[in-house]
Design a protein around this motif. Structure first.
Motif, PDB file in Angstrom:
ATOM      1  N   PHE A 229       0.934  -1.310  -0.093  1.00  0.00           N
ATOM      2  CA  PHE A 229      -0.231  -0.083  -0.089  1.00  0.00           C
ATOM      3  C   PHE A 229       0.749   1.182  -0.020  1.00  0.00           C
ATOM      4  CE2 PHE A 229      -3.437   2.363   2.254  1.00  0.00           C
ATOM      5  CZ  PHE A 229      -4.279   2.514   1.181  1.00  0.00           C
ATOM      6  N   ILE A 327      -2.993   4.222  -8.103  1.00  0.00           N
ATOM      7  CA  ILE A 327      -3.808   3.826  -6.979  1.00  0.00           C
ATOM      8  C   ILE A 327      -4.466   2.638  -7.411  1.00  0.00           C
ATOM      9  CG2 ILE A 327      -5.858   4.754  -5.422  1.00  0.00           C
ATOM     10  CD1 ILE A 327      -4.712   7.527  -6.209  1.00  0.00           C
ATOM     11  N   THR A 328      -5.041   2.724  -8.599  1.00  0.00           N
ATOM     12  CA  THR A 328      -5.877   1.307  -8.895  1.00  0.00           C
ATOM     13  C   THR A 328      -4.941   0.225  -8.885  1.00  0.00           C
ATOM     14  OG1 THR A 328      -7.015   2.640 -10.518  1.00  0.00           O
ATOM     15  CG2 THR A 328      -7.406   0.339 -10.692  1.00  0.00           C
ATOM     16  N   LEU A 331      -3.825  -0.720  -5.386  1.00  0.00           N
ATOM     17  CA  LEU A 331      -5.008  -1.398  -4.377  1.00  0.00           C
ATOM     18  C   LEU A 331      -5.627  -2.638  -4.793  1.00  0.00           C
ATOM     19  CD1 LEU A 331      -7.476   1.506  -4.172  1.00  0.00           C
ATOM     20  CD2 LEU A 331      -6.169   0.733  -2.507  1.00  0.00           C
ATOM     21  N   ILE A 332      -5.388  -2.686  -6.221  1.00  0.00           N
ATOM     22  CA  ILE A 332      -5.812  -4.206  -6.601  1.00  0.00           C
ATOM     23  C   ILE A 332      -4.429  -5.217  -6.272  1.00  0.00           C
ATOM     24  CG2 ILE A 332      -5.637  -5.632  -8.743  1.00  0.00           C
ATOM     25  CD1 ILE A 332      -7.319  -3.550 -10.083  1.00  0.00           C
ATOM     26  N   PHE A 335      -4.976  -5.839  -2.550  1.00  0.00           N
ATOM     27  CA  PHE A 335      -6.383  -6.747  -2.169  1.00  0.00           C
ATOM     28  C   PHE A 335      -5.899  -8.026  -2.644  1.00  0.00           C
ATOM     29  CE2 PHE A 335      -8.937  -2.797  -2.413  1.00  0.00           C
ATOM     30  CZ  PHE A 335      -9.260  -2.912  -1.147  1.00  0.00           C
ATOM     31  N   LEU A 336      -5.241  -8.295  -3.907  1.00  0.00           N
ATOM     32  CA  LEU A 336      -5.104  -9.560  -4.153  1.00  0.00           C
ATOM     33  C   LEU A 336      -3.982 -10.272  -3.474  1.00  0.00           C
ATOM     34  CD1 LEU A 336      -4.922  -9.443  -8.095  1.00  0.00           C
ATOM     35  CD2 LEU A 336      -6.367 -10.927  -6.846  1.00  0.00           C
ATOM     36  N   LEU A 340      -5.151 -13.041  -0.450  1.00  0.00           N
ATOM     37  CA  LEU A 340      -4.989 -14.462  -0.771  1.00  0.00           C
ATOM     38  C   LEU A 340      -3.637 -14.895  -0.103  1.00  0.00           C
ATOM     39  CD1 LEU A 340      -5.353 -14.377  -4.889  1.00  0.00           C
ATOM     40  CD2 LEU A 340      -6.470 -15.728  -3.460  1.00  0.00           C
ATOM     41  N   TRP A 344      -4.791 -11.114   5.797  1.00  0.00           N
ATOM     42  CA  TRP A 344      -5.610 -10.698   6.609  1.00  0.00           C
ATOM     43  C   TRP A 344      -6.236 -11.650   7.589  1.00  0.00           C
ATOM     44  CZ3 TRP A 344      -9.367  -8.263   2.125  1.00  0.00           C
ATOM     45  CH2 TRP A 344      -8.735  -6.960   1.471  1.00  0.00           C
TER      46      TRP A 344
ATOM     47  N   PHE B  19     -10.828   4.041 -14.586  1.00  0.00           N
ATOM     48  CA  PHE B  19     -10.343   3.978 -13.336  1.00  0.00           C
ATOM     49  C   PHE B  19     -11.691   3.979 -12.500  1.00  0.00           C
ATOM     50  CE2 PHE B  19      -9.856   6.444  -9.284  1.00  0.00           C
ATOM     51  CZ  PHE B  19      -9.053   5.514  -8.675  1.00  0.00           C
ATOM     52  N   ILE B  22     -13.761   0.738 -12.657  1.00  0.00           N
ATOM     53  CA  ILE B  22     -12.979  -0.460 -11.734  1.00  0.00           C
ATOM     54  C   ILE B  22     -13.486  -0.267 -10.316  1.00  0.00           C
ATOM     55  CG2 ILE B  22     -11.012  -1.181 -10.895  1.00  0.00           C
ATOM     56  CD1 ILE B  22      -9.781  -0.746 -13.736  1.00  0.00           C
ATOM     57  N   MET B  23     -13.214   1.031 -10.006  1.00  0.00           N
ATOM     58  CA  MET B  23     -13.774   1.251  -8.507  1.00  0.00           C
ATOM     59  C   MET B  23     -15.259   1.048  -8.109  1.00  0.00           C
ATOM     60  SD  MET B  23     -10.603   1.357  -7.571  1.00  0.00           S
ATOM     61  CE  MET B  23     -10.389   1.764  -5.610  1.00  0.00           C
ATOM     62  N   LEU B  30     -14.665  -8.038  -7.483  1.00  0.00           N
ATOM     63  CA  LEU B  30     -13.430  -8.790  -7.212  1.00  0.00           C
ATOM     64  C   LEU B  30     -13.093  -9.385  -5.784  1.00  0.00           C
ATOM     65  CD1 LEU B  30     -10.669  -9.989  -8.741  1.00  0.00           C
ATOM     66  CD2 LEU B  30      -9.862  -7.436  -7.685  1.00  0.00           C
ATOM     67  N   ILE B  31     -13.255  -8.290  -4.847  1.00  0.00           N
ATOM     68  CA  ILE B  31     -12.832  -8.406  -3.403  1.00  0.00           C
ATOM     69  C   ILE B  31     -13.857  -9.630  -2.998  1.00  0.00           C
ATOM     70  CG2 ILE B  31     -12.466  -7.791  -1.149  1.00  0.00           C
ATOM     71  CD1 ILE B  31     -11.529  -5.057  -2.608  1.00  0.00           C
ATOM     72  N   LEU B  34     -13.258 -13.120  -4.279  1.00  0.00           N
ATOM     73  CA  LEU B  34     -11.950 -13.486  -3.607  1.00  0.00           C
ATOM     74  C   LEU B  34     -12.493 -14.268  -2.252  1.00  0.00           C
ATOM     75  CD1 LEU B  34      -8.791 -11.065  -3.876  1.00  0.00           C
ATOM     76  CD2 LEU B  34      -9.127 -13.614  -4.686  1.00  0.00           C
ATOM     77  N   GLY B 340      -5.743  11.202  -4.031  1.00  0.00           N
ATOM     78  CA  GLY B 340      -5.590   9.676  -3.702  1.00  0.00           C
ATOM     79  C   GLY B 340      -5.256   9.495  -2.235  1.00  0.00           C
TER      80      GLY B 340
END
Lengths: 410, 423
Positions: A229, A327-328, A331-332, A335-336, A340, A344, B19, B22-23, B30-31, B34, B340
């Motif tokens: 992050f 940022i995208t 963040l991805i 999270f991934l 995974l 967490w 962007f 996606i958000m 996606l989350i 998962l 951001g």
């Protein structure tokens, strides 16, 4: 030297931005604290670590009620909490609210049923989706099973005596049976054969330093997560330089492409490395997670994690064309890799397929390395494999970043 | 009309930005996907859990009795652990000594070591003696050791029961001055073992000892088993609607920076109309986002969000709260470079406080349920929980009112700050 100068420039930029401290230090500490509390086992909060179980409806005058209460009281897993009639109505709410791990409803006439050879069903209110609910339910079942076993023991003993000597009256048989039951229940209060789970210690001195509950998961987990992050700020510098044309201008100077890339990756490495060391220190001093029991192993993991994260950051910075993309992608990636890889929650609680996929993630190996130190109580040798795999991932990302970086600036 | 034009232009811009898309849609699905994958088997409301096979390493120090050909408690325990019934759950490896078993756990080659003490068989049949089977689990695990402990305890209780039966029978005979020979005591123990085998008391058996049922949830009675994924998806919807609300409000800052907003202010269009248009665009984007996420999650994860009027009410309140909060947060941001970090930190912190990231985690301290309500995200989550539990519109009035109140208050403060800025 030029790479060092570029790295110093990046570091100064990051240090001057107050938001960096927020991402790199404040948020991971808050998250470590939060998730540490959330994941902290309930049992550590109370002197009597047994799970509280509400008892509803004790049958009046039943012959086995007292025996059941004795066995419940003797359980190593559950602690009986007798509920008044008024409280009994609230039993479900108490379980739902977490004040009780479970509640057990004693069926009316259960003594008579058990003594006549039947197995009456007890209703247990517990959340089967929680480990607390499962453990309490299993503890209750064990107690009931032992009570039925004690009755059976008394019955067998009485039958054998009847066969060997005979009873003069039915009353004598009943007295013999109840005496045997009393003795059997007493024996079950301290069973001759037991199972004991040995608690792991991380100090090397048994009993000195137990595994620090939820923080042993949340501290390394948040270190790993925020290493990713925190890259937002670092990768952003790269994108801003590209947008401003600064990268192209630098390439017109005698500075080599390698020096530019090296400078940026060095800055990212130093930022993450300092962040990890600081969070290790916070984990050690504030949350009691014993990283310092194997300082060399911790240092190795911090170094390799920083290298991997810096390579990932360089890769994100290389392929991003705008701040939003940084940022995208960050963040991805967070999270991934974090979700995974078990940052967490422990991969153990996930299904088999998820755990298998999760363990391919570099973050899972980072977690393994840190947990080998702070939870399993192992030393330097135990982190060589996780560190080696993390290093390999770092090299792959670094290679991809260099390839993509060169392509972008040509 | 001008406000509507501005709203439509902003909305189109939002929906054309990869962007933002996606958000809006990709990240929450996606989350949640998962986590659905992670806990997939736990979301079906009572289906079997997809547990990992537990690697068990067993050191049987009770081997002497096997060589003698008599009763071998250690061997019987191993046989039980290796039985066909448990073959999907346990993978059992036998090792020669305790040190190897412990080393297997330390080296992560096994999840749990079972150390059967020497002389277990003798203790099981000799009055007055005691023995303990030791479990040595990988300390990072909680579920696997619990399962192995349950299984081993269940089996060892069988031995203990037989031993107690023999001992009590002997004591009762002795108390009455009647001799009880070894054969009689052995017979009593065997009878107990036979009874245990016949009754086979365990939860999975045909005649379980207990009826296990979960407690009814707080508030209105549960009409459906929403499952963990519903809570997780609810958390994601709330988090990302607040994110999109703030991103939408960012257009005010961006246009100010790019100079288009000051230019717009020089036209006859009133400033109130311009800001109203921007706010409407955010509301519309949020309506689209929530609608798509609700439908997509229903189709993908099979979530039933509740009664339609309740879902509609909660969605409207969430939209207002997220838009108002976005305007409020962005009114403090001076440039797009700050967007951001400010978005990331404020939304993550308030989301954390609101309990959005702890959906599905068991044993959350009760205090967190109170702390959650300090932020609008907590009220939004409370509203979704009630809706998922089958509450009618009346049942969600309090959280909906809280969301609307907070949303309007945040909007008023944010709009005031923007007006002062552009005055």
């Amino acid at each position: 030297m030029r790479a060092t100068s570029l790295a110093l420039k990046d570091l100064l930029q990051i240090a001057r931005d107050w938001k960096s401290a927020l991402f790199l230090v404040v948020m991971p500490i808050l998250f470590t604290f939060f998730f540490g509390l959330v994941l902290q086992p309930d049992s550590q909060a109370e002197a009597d670590a047994r799970l509280p179980v509400g008892i509803v409806g004790r049958e009046a005058g039943g012959q086995l009620g007292a025996h059941l209460e004795r066995l419940l009281a003797a359980s190593e897993v559950i602690r009986p909490v007798p509920l008044s009639e008024a409280e009994a109505d609230e039993a479900e709410a108490l379980v739902d609210g977490g004040e009780l791990a479970a509640a057990i409803a004693v069926p009316e006439g259960f003594s008579q049923a058990v003594l006549s050879g039947q197995s009456p069903r007890f209703t247990v209110i517990a959340d089967p989706m929680t480990t607390t609910g499962q453990a309490a339910s299993q503890g209750i079942e064990t107690v009931i099973s032992r009570l039925l076993g004690a009755v059976q023991t008394a019955r067998i003993s009485a039958d054998e005596f009847a066969a060997a000597q005979g009873f003069e009256t039915e009353g004598a048989r009943q007295a013999y049976l109840m005496r045997g039951l009393d003795q059997a229940v007493a024996a079950w209060e301290e069973p001759p054969l037991t199972v004991r789970q040995e608690q792991a210690v991380v100090s090397g001195e048994p009993g000195e330093s137990e595994v620090p509950g939820g923080f042993a998961q949340s501290s390394p987990g948040m270190i790993v997560q925020f290493a990713i992050f925190g890259l937002i700020t670092s990768a952003m510098i790269l994108v801003l330089e590209r947008q401003a044309g600064a990268l192209k201008r630098i390439l017109t100077t005698p500075t080599s492409r390698a020096a530019v890339i090296g400078g940026h990756v060095l800055a990212m490495f130093l930022v993450v490395f300092a962040q990890v060391l600081l969070l290790v220190l916070v984990g050690q001093l504030l949350f009691g997670v014993d990283y310092m029991r194997a300082p060399l192993a911790t240092l190795l993991m911090a170094t390799i994690l920083a290298f991997w994260a810096a390579s990932l950051g360089l890769f994100i910075g290389s392929i991003s064309k705008s701040q939003e993309q940084v940022i995208t992608l960050s963040l991805i990636a967070m999270f991934l890799f974090a979700a995974l890889g078990g940052a967490w929650f422990p991969l153990e609680v996930a299904g088999e397929a998820f755990a298998t996929v999760g363990h391919i993630m570099p973050t899972a190996w980072a977690m393994d390395g840190f947990q080998n130190i702070v939870v399993r109580g192992l030393g330097l040798a135990s982190v060589l494999l996780p560190a080696g795999i993390l290093l390999a991932y770092g090299l792959v990302f670094f290679g991809l970043a260099v390839w993509q970086f060169g392509f972008e600036t040509r | 009309m001008k406000a509507l034009d501005i709203a439509m232009r902003d909305l189109l811009h939002t929906l054309r930005t990869p962007f933002t898309l996606i958000m809006m849609f990709g990240a929450p699905l996606l989350i949640a996907g998962l986590l659905f994958f992670a806990f997939g088997s736990m979301t079906g409301g009572g289906e079997d859990l997809d547990l990992q096979t537990i690697q068990v390493t067993v050191a049987n120090l009770d081997r002497a009795e096997v060589q003698g050909g008599g009763f071998a408690a250690g061997e019987l325990l191993i046989e039980f652990l290796r039985s066909d019934d448990l073959s999907d759950l346990l993978a059992v490896e036998i090792v020669d000594d305790e040190a190897t078993a412990r080393a297997n756990v330390a080296g992560q080659r096994a999840h749990v070591a079972v150390i059967i003490p020497g002389g277990l068989s003798a203790v099981a049949t000799t009055p007055g003696q005691e023995a303990t089977v030791v479990l040595y689990p990988d300390p990072t695990l909680t579920i696997a050791p619990g399962i192995v402990q349950d299984l081993v305890s269940q089996f060892i209780d069988g031995f203990a029961g037989a031993k107690i039966t023999a001992e009590i029978t002997g004591q009762q005979f002795e108390a009455r001055g009647v001799p009880a020979g070894p054969a009689l005591l052995q017979g009593a123990a065997t009878q107990y073992a036979g009874w245990l085998e016949t009754t086979g008391h365990h939860q999975e058996g045909a005649d379980p000892l207990v009826d296990l049922r979960p407690p009814a949830t707080e508030g209105e009675p549960a009409e459906q088993d929403a499952g963990i994924i519903a809570g997780i998806m609810g958390g994601m919807i709330v988090f990302f609607t607040f994110f999109v609300g703030a991103m939408g409000a960012e257009s005010i800052v961006r246009e100010e920076e790019e100079g288009t907003l000051p230019r717009l202010f020089t036209t006859p269009t009133p400033r109130t109309s311009i800001l109203a248009g921007k706010f409407t665009a955010i509301l519309l984007a949020l309506v689209v986002q929530i609608a798509v996420l609700l439908v997509a999650s229903s189709l993908i994860f099979g979530i039933t969000w509740g009664r339609r009027p309740t879902v509609l009410l909660v969605s409207v309140a969430l939209t207002v709260a997220a838009a108002g909060f976005g305007i409020f947060v962005m009114s403090f941001v001076q440039s797009t470079r700050q967007t951001g970090p400010v978005l990331g930190s404020v939304l993550t912190l308030t989301g954390m406080l609101g309990g959005l990231f702890t959906q599905g985690i068991p044993n959350i301290p009760e205090l967190f349920n109170v702390v959650n309500l300090v932020v609008p995200q907590g009220w939004a989550m409370r509203a979704w929980d009630l809706s998922l539990a089958g509450a009618g519109p009346a049942g969600v009035l309090l959280p909906v009112a809280a969301l609307l109140g907070m949303g309007l208050l945040f909007f008023a403060v944010g709009a005031l700050l923007f007006r002062r800025r552009f005055a």
